[in-house]
Design an enzyme around this catalytic site. Sequence first.
Site, short mmCIF file in Angstrom:
data_model
loop_
_atom_site.label_atom_id
_atom_site.label_comp_id
_atom_site.label_asym_id
_atom_site.label_seq_id
_atom_site.Cartn_x
_atom_site.Cartn_y
_atom_site.Cartn_z
N GLU A 53 -61.95 -92.97 102.69
CA GLU A 53 -62.21 -93.69 101.65
C GLU A 53 -63.19 -94.84 102.09
OE1 GLU A 53 -59.37 -92.46 101.80
OE2 GLU A 53 -58.90 -91.35 99.90
N PHE A 115 -45.11 -92.32 93.33
CA PHE A 115 -45.95 -91.73 94.34
C PHE A 115 -47.34 -92.38 94.08
CE2 PHE A 115 -48.44 -88.19 96.02
CZ PHE A 115 -48.01 -88.44 97.44
N GLN A 116 -47.85 -92.88 95.04
CA GLN A 116 -49.20 -93.24 95.34
C GLN A 116 -49.62 -94.35 94.45
OE1 GLN A 116 -51.88 -89.98 95.66
NE2 GLN A 116 -51.75 -89.94 97.77
N LYS A 165 -54.16 -92.40 84.93
CA LYS A 165 -54.57 -91.16 85.17
C LYS A 165 -54.42 -90.68 83.47
CE LYS A 165 -53.17 -86.66 86.96
NZ LYS A 165 -52.39 -85.91 87.81
#
Lengths: 567, 178
Positions: A53, A115-116, A165
């Site tokens: 990235e 997570f993340q 999300k």
Amino acid sequence: MSEKKTGGQIIWESLMREGVEVVFGLPGGAILPAYDDLAKYEYPIHHVLVTHEQGASHMADGYARATGRVGVCMATSGPGATNLITGLATANMDSVPIVAITGQVPTSLLGRDGFQEADVQGVSLPVTKHNYLITDIRELPDALKEAFYIASTGRPGPVVIDICKDVLQASLEFEYPETVNLPGYHPNQNAPDPHSVARAARLLNEAERPLIVSGQGVSIAKAEQELRQLAEKAQIPVATSLLGIGTFPSTHPLSISWGGMHGEAYCNYALQECDVMLAIGARLDDRLTGVFDTFAPKARIIHVDLDPAEMGKNITIDTPVVGDALLALRGLLPQVEANEHPAWLAQIDEWKQETSDRDILAQETDELIAPYIMQQLWHATDEGDATVVSDVGQHQMWEAQYYHHTKRRSLLTSGGLGTMGYGLPAAIGAQMGLSEEEIWVVAGDGGFQMTMVELSTVVQERLPIKIAIINNGFLGMVRQWQDVFYNKRHSGTPLFNPDFVKLAEAYGIPARAVTHKDDVYAAIKEAQAADGPFLLDFQVEEFTNVYPMVAPGKSNADMIRRPSPAE
Amino acid sequence: MNKHTMIAWMEDKPGVLNRVAGLFRRRNFNIESLAVGHSETSGISRMTFVATGDDREMRQVQTQLYKLINVTAVQDVTDVPTVSRELALIKVKAKNGNRSEVMQIVDIFRGRIVDVDMETLIIQIVGPEERVESLINLLDQFGIVEMVRTGTVAMVRGAHDRAAQQKTAVPAYENGNQ
């Protein structure tokens, strides 16, 4: 009645409205809905899959610097987004317009260390112009519109939109906003105050030893023509900052190259001796000025910048001119009288002569050194016709000294942040924006290895980028500091390098190692003749250092010079 | 080194305080106190802060703060006639022996006693920072158990319209003179 769109669709629709043609990114869990929508739209915007990235943000940066348009990059939450940060900080320091879109964990998981998850808004806050965390789809269209507006207006800079999300999956009756509502943002695009322009013109008219320092702001304002008219009308010599290279043709008789830590000696002498300085679109950072209190001690300084915070930030100035560089120059042109400064220009010529007597290329040597390679590259590219993307270090300084840029935006380099690894990915971005342009990466062996994973992107996108590695087996600039300030203790600077030719070949990129001076020009020509990319591994003399050098804590007048041949 | 009182108006959005605090930290600005709350305009918060530094630093505080997208105006009110006030609550030891003495001092400073028990008093004082400071110094001899201060809030005196104020609040060297 407008149609319902998902958050992901809204992103792509908005990017299309903004005229975005290419997005550099790498997908992951939290941004997946947006990638899925890209496929459903049958890829209206070209997505360049990067290897890491950091490459995506540098590519967006290179694209933006080369084209003047907003660069767009995309990453997933957590490590995806934090990997963008170096590129965003690079763009922030050098005022480059980027919009970075990142996925975030769903709103239900925000703050729960899922997570993340990373606090991308918090992490990016000090290295961006602005940022957003979108937790409600109703905020998304405005945020996208505002992000492009903020990134590209006023003093440009990177903007992050971090989107949960579930927002990407939610839907909304979508209409792209026509206007922005930003009560606290009034980008300064007006003409500067006429009184300050008049005062600036008077100072320039009265000056005996005037000097212009041109920075990247001139390029951002597209004011190169006006700058040249002003310099020619009043016969004022023009120095640039490192990022200002290309704003004034360095082959012009009034050009005195660029100044600062490794600037030409005659330029530094002129900076220190001028009596009136017109600094325009340059933020006068420490690499240009040396110790602040010692900079241009005899000069009354006129500072033109559209960012009022730059006025007197580092250097005490006489006349602040807050406004757009183009409008400031247009204001100055009729008021600055035609003039000649024969004594001053003669003095500068004398310094120039002394500098060229000491030039490393004036010394007879069979050794392969970077200044020679840069000179040959300049010749081989029709004397300055290529766009060069340099990395950071010794080679960057030699490129700037010996490749004489004559075109606007023809040097892309990380000036403010000094980001090693910038070169290759930024060149990819530049080539995506300028498909017809000849683009050269000039990188050290250290910096190149930081982001060389993007060679796969070069191949994937079939980009004809030419790569010149200046390979001296060291982190050269760091080694130079050790030579000069740390009693030659080379702590942590010798490099273990791969065989760059084999490495390139592993990617299917033709390559050649060059070890002799006589082979340089032919090797460059061979690279140019190749249809696609080509890598040249210039194995240069190991211990050559960059001169002149202004030591930290010293004035520009106090340079470490290369010994003259007589000494 | 001078002490400056500044007022900043900003959009009342999540994270805006973080932006301001982050800027102060990153730019190494020296902030003595900071008070923030609603303004007369809905959606706009108003912050009063006291900063110290030389002229260059104070200009930087103003101009850098104004660059934050959510900050709508910044004004340095140090050299403008203002009403400035701070509120402090001071819990001081006060037994039979010195209780009346404490109460007298509080009275002189136009403070109020807002809580009483056998061992301590809580004193409320509202006033300019110097007055609050003097009272605290005097009460120190009795033993201050606990204290909380709000930081100064300030307002420019007299009639003026806020639009004009916001305009002059933009620190931009408009006339080109230093």
